[in-house]
Design an enzyme around this catalytic site. Structure first.
Site, PDB file in Angstrom:
ATOM      1  N   TYR A 241      11.866  -1.445  -3.257  1.00 44.61           N
ATOM      2  CA  TYR A 241      10.954  -0.695  -4.120  1.00 44.61           C
ATOM      3  C   TYR A 241      11.715   0.105  -5.178  1.00 44.61           C
ATOM      4  O   TYR A 241      11.310   0.146  -6.346  1.00 44.61           O
ATOM      5  CB  TYR A 241      10.069   0.237  -3.290  1.00 44.61           C
ATOM      6  CG  TYR A 241       9.168  -0.485  -2.313  1.00 44.61           C
ATOM      7  CD1 TYR A 241       8.474  -1.637  -2.674  1.00 44.61           C
ATOM      8  CD2 TYR A 241       9.000  -0.019  -1.019  1.00 44.61           C
ATOM      9  CE1 TYR A 241       7.646  -2.293  -1.776  1.00 44.61           C
ATOM     10  CE2 TYR A 241       8.168  -0.659  -0.117  1.00 44.61           C
ATOM     11  CZ  TYR A 241       7.496  -1.801  -0.501  1.00 44.61           C
ATOM     12  OH  TYR A 241       6.679  -2.445   0.381  1.00 44.61           O
TER      13      TYR A 241
ATOM     14  N   GLY B 269      13.534 -12.899  -0.260  1.00 46.61           N
ATOM     15  CA  GLY B 269      14.596 -13.177  -1.214  1.00 46.61           C
ATOM     16  C   GLY B 269      14.215 -14.230  -2.243  1.00 46.61           C
ATOM     17  O   GLY B 269      14.999 -14.531  -3.132  1.00 46.61           O
TER      18      GLY B 269
ATOM     19  N   GLU C  54       7.134  -3.404  12.137  1.00 50.74           N
ATOM     20  CA  GLU C  54       7.070  -1.948  12.047  1.00 50.74           C
ATOM     21  C   GLU C  54       7.075  -1.278  13.420  1.00 50.74           C
ATOM     22  O   GLU C  54       6.785  -0.095  13.547  1.00 50.74           O
ATOM     23  CB  GLU C  54       5.840  -1.518  11.239  1.00 50.74           C
ATOM     24  CG  GLU C  54       5.983  -1.877   9.771  1.00 50.74           C
ATOM     25  CD  GLU C  54       4.856  -1.359   8.902  1.00 50.74           C
ATOM     26  OE1 GLU C  54       3.799  -0.931   9.440  1.00 50.74           O
ATOM     27  OE2 GLU C  54       5.034  -1.391   7.678  1.00 50.74           O
TER      28      GLU C  54
ATOM     29  N   GLU D  83      -2.014  -1.105   0.760  1.00 54.58           N
ATOM     30  CA  GLU D  83      -2.012  -0.816   2.191  1.00 54.58           C
ATOM     31  C   GLU D  83      -0.905  -1.596   2.901  1.00 54.58           C
ATOM     32  O   GLU D  83      -0.178  -1.035   3.710  1.00 54.58           O
ATOM     33  CB  GLU D  83      -3.375  -1.167   2.798  1.00 54.58           C
ATOM     34  CG  GLU D  83      -3.482  -0.925   4.290  1.00 54.58           C
ATOM     35  CD  GLU D  83      -3.382   0.541   4.686  1.00 54.58           C
ATOM     36  OE1 GLU D  83      -3.123   0.798   5.879  1.00 54.58           O
ATOM     37  OE2 GLU D  83      -3.545   1.437   3.849  1.00 54.58           O
TER      38      GLU D  83
END
Length: 163
Positions: free
Chosen positions: A131, A93, A26, A83
């Site tokens: 998602y 995958g 990130e 979280e």
């Protein structure tokens, strides 16, 4: 073959390493201040405030989900706030992320919780697609706000005079 299970105290060092790996992914490699002790206490201390599940394959933890309860005043029931969800790049995958999310969805359904929700960085297109493919919806009408650092201290200082 993989195994999904609730985290155990012996998993704390691996979960902490995966948290560091997530921070690198990130683009915040130096942001993690969590220690094994503070993580272990939050997960397994006298009053746990967070929960975690891990997925193992080939005898090694390949990913984790760390979560806590939230509450919807409109629904009148708890929900789950995810979280962190992280799967090692070499293990992606294989269905590990889906298995972790499915476990949280099953907990929410079993306990009558209203939702499972989380945040994702806007630039993280692979996760957003993952998602969305599961049926999750982006809550674009909401913005996340945060008080931290000096701003948190400044607002906390108002507590004495706010009453």
């Amino acid at each position: 073959m993989s195994t999904l299970r609730t985290a155990r105290p012996a998993d704390v060092p691996v979960i902490l390493q995966l948290i560091h790996d997530l921070a690198v992914y990130e683009r915040e490699p130096d942001a993690v201040r969590t220690t094994a002790e503070s993580l272990g206490d939050a997960l397994f201390g006298d009053r746990p405030t967070i929960y975690a599940h891990v997925v193992e394959a080939d005898g090694q933890i390949q990913g984790f989900a760390l979560w806590f309860l939230n509450y919807s005043t409109w629904e009148g029931v708890n929900g789950i706030h995810l979280e962190d969800l992280y799967v090692r790049p070499e293990a992606r995958g294989a269905g590990h992320g889906k298995a972790l999310l499915a476990a949280l969805a099953a907990i929410a359904a079993e306990r009558g919780y209203a939702r499972v929700e989380w945040s994702v960085l806007n630039w993280n297109e692979p996760s957003i697609r993952f998602y969305e493919n599961l049926g999750a919806t982006n809550q674009t009408e909401w913005s996340t706000f945060r008080l931290s650092g000096d701003a948190l201290a400044d607002v906390a200082a108002l507590a004495d005079s706010a009453a």
